[in-house]
Design a protein around this motif. Structure first.
Motif, mmCIF file in Angstrom:
data_model
loop_
_atom_site.group_PDB
_atom_site.id
_atom_site.type_symbol
_atom_site.label_atom_id
_atom_site.label_comp_id
_atom_site.label_asym_id
_atom_site.label_seq_id
_atom_site.Cartn_x
_atom_site.Cartn_y
_atom_site.Cartn_z
ATOM 1 N N LYS A 2 -7.457 99.498 -0.699
ATOM 2 C CA LYS A 2 -8.494 99.489 -1.575
ATOM 3 C C LYS A 2 -9.898 100.078 -0.829
ATOM 4 O O LYS A 2 -9.952 99.744 0.223
ATOM 5 N N ILE A 3 -10.500 101.080 -1.524
ATOM 6 C CA ILE A 3 -11.831 101.500 -0.762
ATOM 7 C C ILE A 3 -12.869 101.276 -1.824
ATOM 8 O O ILE A 3 -12.919 101.465 -3.202
ATOM 9 N N TYR A 4 -13.966 100.837 -1.460
ATOM 10 C CA TYR A 4 -15.433 100.722 -2.163
ATOM 11 C C TYR A 4 -16.238 101.866 -1.487
ATOM 12 O O TYR A 4 -16.283 102.156 -0.495
ATOM 13 N N VAL A 5 -16.842 102.834 -2.505
ATOM 14 C CA VAL A 5 -17.559 103.581 -2.465
ATOM 15 C C VAL A 5 -18.847 103.686 -3.347
ATOM 16 O O VAL A 5 -18.941 103.217 -4.431
ATOM 17 N N ASP A 6 -20.022 103.629 -2.545
ATOM 18 C CA ASP A 6 -21.172 103.569 -2.965
ATOM 19 C C ASP A 6 -21.591 104.778 -3.809
ATOM 20 O O ASP A 6 -20.881 105.745 -3.579
ATOM 21 N N PHE A 7 -22.632 104.718 -4.711
ATOM 22 C CA PHE A 7 -22.943 106.053 -5.716
ATOM 23 C C PHE A 7 -23.730 106.794 -5.000
ATOM 24 O O PHE A 7 -23.613 107.982 -4.677
ATOM 25 N N ASP A 8 -24.977 106.428 -5.031
ATOM 26 C CA ASP A 8 -26.185 107.091 -4.544
ATOM 27 C C ASP A 8 -26.382 107.433 -3.045
ATOM 28 O O ASP A 8 -26.007 106.652 -2.401
ATOM 29 N N ASP A 9 -26.386 108.897 -2.754
ATOM 30 C CA ASP A 9 -26.283 109.253 -1.549
ATOM 31 C C ASP A 9 -25.006 109.125 -0.726
ATOM 32 O O ASP A 9 -25.068 109.394 0.581
ATOM 33 N N CYS A 10 -23.981 109.026 -1.404
ATOM 34 C CA CYS A 10 -22.755 109.012 -0.887
ATOM 35 C C CYS A 10 -22.198 109.645 -1.931
ATOM 36 O O CYS A 10 -21.308 110.776 -1.189
ATOM 37 N N PHE A 144 -11.510 94.721 0.246
ATOM 38 C CA PHE A 144 -11.422 96.417 0.432
ATOM 39 C C PHE A 144 -11.006 96.538 1.826
ATOM 40 O O PHE A 144 -11.308 95.858 2.707
ATOM 41 N N ASP A 145 -10.230 97.659 2.137
ATOM 42 C CA ASP A 145 -9.832 98.038 3.575
ATOM 43 C C ASP A 145 -11.237 98.985 4.220
ATOM 44 O O ASP A 145 -11.085 98.857 5.447
ATOM 45 N N TYR A 146 -11.774 99.857 3.214
ATOM 46 C CA TYR A 146 -12.634 100.668 3.763
ATOM 47 C C TYR A 146 -14.020 100.469 2.775
ATOM 48 O O TYR A 146 -13.575 100.470 1.694
ATOM 49 N N ALA A 147 -15.064 101.015 3.214
ATOM 50 C CA ALA A 147 -16.228 101.124 2.700
ATOM 51 C C ALA A 147 -17.115 102.326 2.879
ATOM 52 O O ALA A 147 -17.043 102.428 4.043
ATOM 53 N N VAL A 148 -17.540 102.849 2.206
ATOM 54 C CA VAL A 148 -18.365 104.145 2.311
ATOM 55 C C VAL A 148 -19.787 103.636 1.832
ATOM 56 O O VAL A 148 -19.866 103.765 0.476
ATOM 57 N N GLU A 149 -20.749 103.589 2.629
ATOM 58 C CA GLU A 149 -22.131 103.075 2.294
ATOM 59 C C GLU A 149 -23.228 103.882 3.033
ATOM 60 O O GLU A 149 -22.824 104.090 4.400
ATOM 61 N N ASP A 150 -24.222 104.062 2.445
ATOM 62 C CA ASP A 150 -25.480 104.759 3.328
ATOM 63 C C ASP A 150 -26.668 103.713 3.680
ATOM 64 O O ASP A 150 -27.191 103.760 4.351
ATOM 65 N N SER A 151 -26.696 102.745 2.660
ATOM 66 C CA SER A 151 -27.700 101.747 2.873
ATOM 67 C C SER A 151 -27.747 100.507 3.694
ATOM 68 O O SER A 151 -26.754 99.616 3.705
ATOM 69 N N PRO A 152 -28.593 100.569 4.830
ATOM 70 C CA PRO A 152 -28.438 99.313 5.723
ATOM 71 C C PRO A 152 -28.919 98.093 5.022
ATOM 72 O O PRO A 152 -28.350 96.877 5.388
ATOM 73 N N MET A 153 -29.676 98.072 3.853
ATOM 74 C CA MET A 153 -29.670 96.879 2.720
ATOM 75 C C MET A 153 -28.605 96.234 2.215
ATOM 76 O O MET A 153 -28.435 95.228 2.138
ATOM 77 N N ALA A 154 -27.447 97.112 2.063
ATOM 78 C CA ALA A 154 -26.287 96.812 1.730
ATOM 79 C C ALA A 154 -25.273 96.520 2.572
ATOM 80 O O ALA A 154 -24.248 95.862 2.157
ATOM 81 N N PHE A 155 -25.386 96.635 3.988
ATOM 82 C CA PHE A 155 -24.523 96.114 4.919
ATOM 83 C C PHE A 155 -24.082 94.800 4.961
ATOM 84 O O PHE A 155 -22.955 94.389 5.380
ATOM 85 N N GLY A 156 -24.928 93.889 4.693
ATOM 86 C CA GLY A 156 -24.764 92.732 4.429
ATOM 87 C C GLY A 156 -23.791 92.022 3.356
ATOM 88 O O GLY A 156 -22.993 90.872 3.364
ATOM 89 N N PHE A 157 -23.547 92.809 2.418
ATOM 90 C CA PHE A 157 -22.438 92.638 1.412
ATOM 91 C C PHE A 157 -21.088 92.645 1.918
ATOM 92 O O PHE A 157 -20.096 92.514 1.063
ATOM 93 N N VAL A 168 -20.323 104.696 7.289
ATOM 94 C CA VAL A 168 -21.642 105.003 7.267
ATOM 95 C C VAL A 168 -21.899 106.254 6.937
ATOM 96 O O VAL A 168 -22.052 107.258 7.891
ATOM 97 N N TYR A 169 -22.255 106.491 5.780
ATOM 98 C CA TYR A 169 -22.735 108.114 5.278
ATOM 99 C C TYR A 169 -24.060 108.518 6.023
ATOM 100 O O TYR A 169 -25.107 107.585 5.890
ATOM 101 N N ASP A 170 -24.179 109.249 6.903
ATOM 102 C CA ASP A 170 -25.381 109.567 7.631
ATOM 103 C C ASP A 170 -26.404 110.128 6.756
ATOM 104 O O ASP A 170 -26.355 111.094 6.332
ATOM 105 N N ARG A 171 -27.429 109.427 6.769
ATOM 106 C CA ARG A 171 -28.697 109.779 6.009
ATOM 107 C C ARG A 171 -30.029 109.373 7.028
ATOM 108 O O ARG A 171 -29.958 108.474 7.857
#
Length: 198
Positions: A2-10, A144-157, A168-171
């Protein structure tokens, strides 16, 4: 898997669009590469009133539908789904943005992914009884096994998933942040992400 993917800027180039938007709204020029803060109010030095106006304009359906896809996103996600991988888009967009967000996914050949709105940033009113809004307690029951995320504010989740691999999508706004404990890896593009997941 299972993979989590963020929407904006990912999945799409939201920040680049906001950079253009504030030029038109307020004649404020902050190039994308100078967007050092995830907090857009801080990035653009906006008043509370300006920030609210920008967020309303930036979440209009026609604007949400205009965002460019991040290169390689849909191809990679569809290759995962073809392998039987369960992909969920977990966005911090307000629930009121669900319909155009769903339409954007469908128009970019991502009809098979699930889309959920999670109030990651304390900005939203939860829509009770909907199939697409997640309460925090329900999100924390998900695995989830993997997560694709760009926001440092979301890392706590991700703290409830000690085995999670966070890509971490580089931004510009996450280049100076310190990653929390865990498996966090910086990725410059979707090709890198695809090679890591396999």
């Amino acid at each position: 898997m299972k993979i989590y993917v963020d929407f904006d800027d990912c999945l799409c180039e939201t920040a680049k669009s906001f950079s253009d938007l504030v030029v038109g709204l307020f004649d404020i020029h902050v190039p994308y590469d100078n967007m050092k803060y995830f907090n857009l109010q801080k990035t653009f030095s906006l008043t509370d009133e300006q920030y609210e106006h920008m967020m309303i304009e930036g979440h209009k359906p026609e604007v949400l539908l205009s965002y460019d896809e991040t290169p390689g996103a849909s191809t990679t996600i569809n290759s995962w789904i073809d392998k039987g991988i369960d992909v969920s888009i977990i966005t911090g967009r307000p629930a009121s943005a669900y319909e155009p967000s769903r339409q954007w996914l469908d128009e970019h050949n991502l009809e098979r992914v699930n889309l959920f709105c999670l109030d990651k940033y304390g900005r939203d009113n939860f829509i009770k009884g909907s199939s697409f809004t997640l309460k925090l307690e329900d999100y924390y029951k998900m695995h989830f096994d993997y997560a694709v995320e760009d926001s440092p504010m979301a890392f706590g989740f991700f703290s409830h998933l000690p085995e999670l691999k966070v890509l971490v999508y580089d931004r510009p706004w996450n280049r100076d942040c310190e990653f929390p404990e865990g498996d966090f890896r910086r990725c410059n593009d979707w090709e890198t992400i695809r090679n890591i997941v396999g």
